[in-house]
Motif scaffolding. Sequence first.
Motif, mmCIF file in Angstrom:
data_model
loop_
_atom_site.group_PDB
_atom_site.id
_atom_site.type_symbol
_atom_site.label_atom_id
_atom_site.label_comp_id
_atom_site.label_asym_id
_atom_site.label_seq_id
_atom_site.Cartn_x
_atom_site.Cartn_y
_atom_site.Cartn_z
ATOM 1 N N GLU A 130 34.283 42.642 -58.936
ATOM 2 C CA GLU A 130 35.434 41.970 -59.349
ATOM 3 C C GLU A 130 36.737 42.666 -59.149
ATOM 4 N N LEU A 131 36.649 43.554 -58.554
ATOM 5 C CA LEU A 131 37.836 44.766 -58.512
ATOM 6 C C LEU A 131 39.066 44.396 -57.528
ATOM 7 N N GLU A 132 38.724 43.671 -56.756
ATOM 8 C CA GLU A 132 39.635 42.963 -55.820
ATOM 9 C C GLU A 132 40.687 42.057 -56.568
ATOM 10 N N ALA A 133 39.950 41.490 -57.576
ATOM 11 C CA ALA A 133 41.054 40.746 -58.647
ATOM 12 C C ALA A 133 41.879 41.289 -59.248
ATOM 13 N N HIS A 134 41.981 42.528 -59.338
ATOM 14 C CA HIS A 134 42.741 43.402 -60.283
ATOM 15 C C HIS A 134 43.451 44.472 -59.399
ATOM 16 N N ALA A 135 43.302 44.593 -58.176
ATOM 17 C CA ALA A 135 43.892 45.800 -57.232
ATOM 18 C C ALA A 135 43.838 45.376 -55.884
ATOM 19 N N ASP A 136 44.565 46.044 -55.027
ATOM 20 C CA ASP A 136 44.504 45.990 -53.527
ATOM 21 C C ASP A 136 43.064 46.415 -53.130
ATOM 22 N N HIS A 137 42.767 45.834 -51.845
ATOM 23 C CA HIS A 137 41.372 46.373 -51.468
ATOM 24 C C HIS A 137 40.908 47.634 -51.381
ATOM 25 N N ASP A 138 41.839 48.544 -50.926
ATOM 26 C CA ASP A 138 41.705 50.077 -50.855
ATOM 27 C C ASP A 138 41.481 50.617 -51.939
ATOM 28 N N THR A 139 42.224 50.335 -52.987
ATOM 29 C CA THR A 139 42.147 50.849 -54.455
ATOM 30 C C THR A 139 40.582 50.400 -54.939
ATOM 31 N N ALA A 140 40.395 49.170 -54.714
ATOM 32 C CA ALA A 140 39.303 48.542 -55.299
ATOM 33 C C ALA A 140 37.804 49.274 -54.770
ATOM 34 N N ALA A 141 38.061 49.737 -53.194
ATOM 35 C CA ALA A 141 37.223 50.441 -52.636
ATOM 36 C C ALA A 141 37.158 51.901 -53.168
ATOM 37 N N GLU A 142 38.081 52.421 -53.567
ATOM 38 C CA GLU A 142 38.107 53.564 -53.970
ATOM 39 C C GLU A 142 37.715 53.698 -55.422
ATOM 40 N N ALA A 143 37.883 52.732 -56.172
ATOM 41 C CA ALA A 143 37.217 52.616 -57.652
ATOM 42 C C ALA A 143 35.725 52.531 -57.411
ATOM 43 N N ARG A 144 35.200 51.889 -56.714
ATOM 44 C CA ARG A 144 33.769 51.806 -56.592
ATOM 45 C C ARG A 144 33.220 53.239 -56.303
ATOM 46 N N PRO B 273 42.680 49.233 -42.739
ATOM 47 C CA PRO B 273 42.818 48.593 -44.059
ATOM 48 C C PRO B 273 41.561 47.715 -44.698
ATOM 49 N N ALA B 274 41.265 48.093 -45.821
ATOM 50 C CA ALA B 274 39.852 47.570 -46.192
ATOM 51 C C ALA B 274 40.052 46.100 -46.434
ATOM 52 N N GLU B 275 41.330 45.583 -46.493
ATOM 53 C CA GLU B 275 41.461 43.902 -46.533
ATOM 54 C C GLU B 275 41.036 43.432 -45.235
ATOM 55 N N THR B 276 40.945 44.050 -44.103
ATOM 56 C CA THR B 276 40.786 43.472 -42.867
ATOM 57 C C THR B 276 39.203 43.250 -42.867
ATOM 58 N N ALA B 277 38.498 44.008 -43.703
ATOM 59 C CA ALA B 277 36.843 43.809 -43.590
ATOM 60 C C ALA B 277 36.520 42.848 -44.738
ATOM 61 N N GLU B 278 37.378 42.100 -45.437
ATOM 62 C CA GLU B 278 37.077 41.259 -46.652
ATOM 63 C C GLU B 278 36.084 40.306 -46.008
ATOM 64 N N PRO B 279 36.124 39.683 -44.928
ATOM 65 C CA PRO B 279 35.193 38.560 -44.355
ATOM 66 C C PRO B 279 33.890 39.001 -44.195
ATOM 67 N N ASN B 280 33.864 40.418 -44.043
ATOM 68 C CA ASN B 280 32.569 41.017 -43.445
ATOM 69 C C ASN B 280 31.661 41.602 -44.331
ATOM 70 N N LEU C 129 37.145 43.364 -36.401
ATOM 71 C CA LEU C 129 37.325 44.669 -36.985
ATOM 72 C C LEU C 129 38.091 45.374 -35.963
ATOM 73 N N PRO C 130 39.044 46.403 -36.507
ATOM 74 C CA PRO C 130 39.880 47.124 -35.633
ATOM 75 C C PRO C 130 39.033 47.603 -34.492
ATOM 76 N N THR C 131 37.963 48.535 -35.192
ATOM 77 C CA THR C 131 37.214 49.434 -34.044
ATOM 78 C C THR C 131 36.576 48.468 -32.873
ATOM 79 N N GLN C 132 35.905 47.667 -33.595
ATOM 80 C CA GLN C 132 34.954 46.560 -32.704
ATOM 81 C C GLN C 132 36.091 45.898 -31.736
ATOM 82 N N ALA C 133 37.105 45.552 -32.404
ATOM 83 C CA ALA C 133 38.213 44.854 -31.207
ATOM 84 C C ALA C 133 38.583 45.555 -30.061
ATOM 85 N N GLU C 134 38.908 46.800 -30.555
ATOM 86 C CA GLU C 134 39.304 48.060 -29.291
ATOM 87 C C GLU C 134 38.182 48.016 -28.354
#
Length: 408
Positions: A20-34, A55-62, A349-354
């Motif tokens: 539930e963490l992305e509902a309370h902070a941005d995606h990178d902060t949520a990942a850090e909290a986990r 940015p962690a947000e770019t991985a949200e669909p994945n 995803l940025p790496t794979q797109a490159e």
Amino acid sequence: MTTADDLADRVRDGELRIHELEAHADHDTAAEARRLVVERETGVDLETIADYGFPAETAEPNIENMIGAAQVPMGVVGPATVDGGAADGEYYLPLATTEGALLASVNRGLSVIDAAGGATARVTKNGMTRAPVFRVDGVAEAAETVEWVEKNLETLREAAEATTSHGELLGVEPYVVGDSVYLRFAYDTKDAMGMNMATIATGEACAVVERETPASLVALSGNLCSDKKPAAINAVEGRGRSVTADVVIPGDLVEDRLHTTAEAIVEANTRKNLTGSAKAGALGFNAHAANVVAAAFLATGQDEAQVVEGANTITTMDARPNDDGGHDLYAAVSLASLEVGTVGGGTKLPTQAEALEILGLQGGGDPAGSNADALAEVIAVGTLAGELSLLGALSSRHLASAHEELGR
């Protein structure tokens, strides 16, 4: 401002659940909290997992419950010279793997192919499948359902294609097993790998089948698709793209570069890849096709679990008489079910797109589907190179020494 420490404390206290963490902070902060939660529970320092470059947000669909990224070393092989139906020219192929000596082996094979003038590759069939299973009362209702489906393909096509602006329903193949009816839908999904597209479209078509026939849907996937499992139907009928690559290598080049003969490689292929695989009951008749497929999938953002289908490969070798009284080597790989895309899924995803940009194949092609076709053809040529190199090493008895030399 909510901090990662605050979120981790709330998870520890039972106030929040870890998803539930992305509902309370941005995606990178949520990942850090986990990460903090995991670190406190396990005592493991996750410094390296935390060191990701997008940015962690770019991985949200994945991914869900993200804590960081798994970094797999990526290299490049090539150039691969490809005369394809969609691919044309020289391509550097990115491969991500932890298996030492793999890229060196593939690169050796590609250098031989390049010296022989390049490989030819063609996508011979295209169709992503989804096969729902229906319940009927018995054989009579099964026959009634099959008859309706066969007479109303256009109705099913209209329902399925209403869900997508790109996908096209190619056909529906019915199978009856007692009181079960399976309908194997096949779609042209253009530059997308298309599994989600096929699933959503088939769901709409199933509603029509239920409305118009006695059949009741049991599961949207009845495993006759067949996705992410070894299956003979994929080896025979294909799934995703069926692609073949071949090359003729002059006999003197085989001797100079692979340190063996065409006849020796043919014998190794027959006894190992064909007879040995048959005795083992294998679906793939190859040396290590999955090695290249898996590394290419990881590098370019494909669904890594579908390497199972990509291993459905037959390697063919033949010694052909030449004008010098010796033999040239004909070598080919036929990948029956290579499921690839250049749009959607992990390709964004940025790496794979490159990595796809290295190939010049990122995003949709013109015409639609041409980029995914080209990617399939380049991967097939890379696979062919891997087969050539390994069979050359085996027939010259250099496999163990090559690994020893590379320290693998």
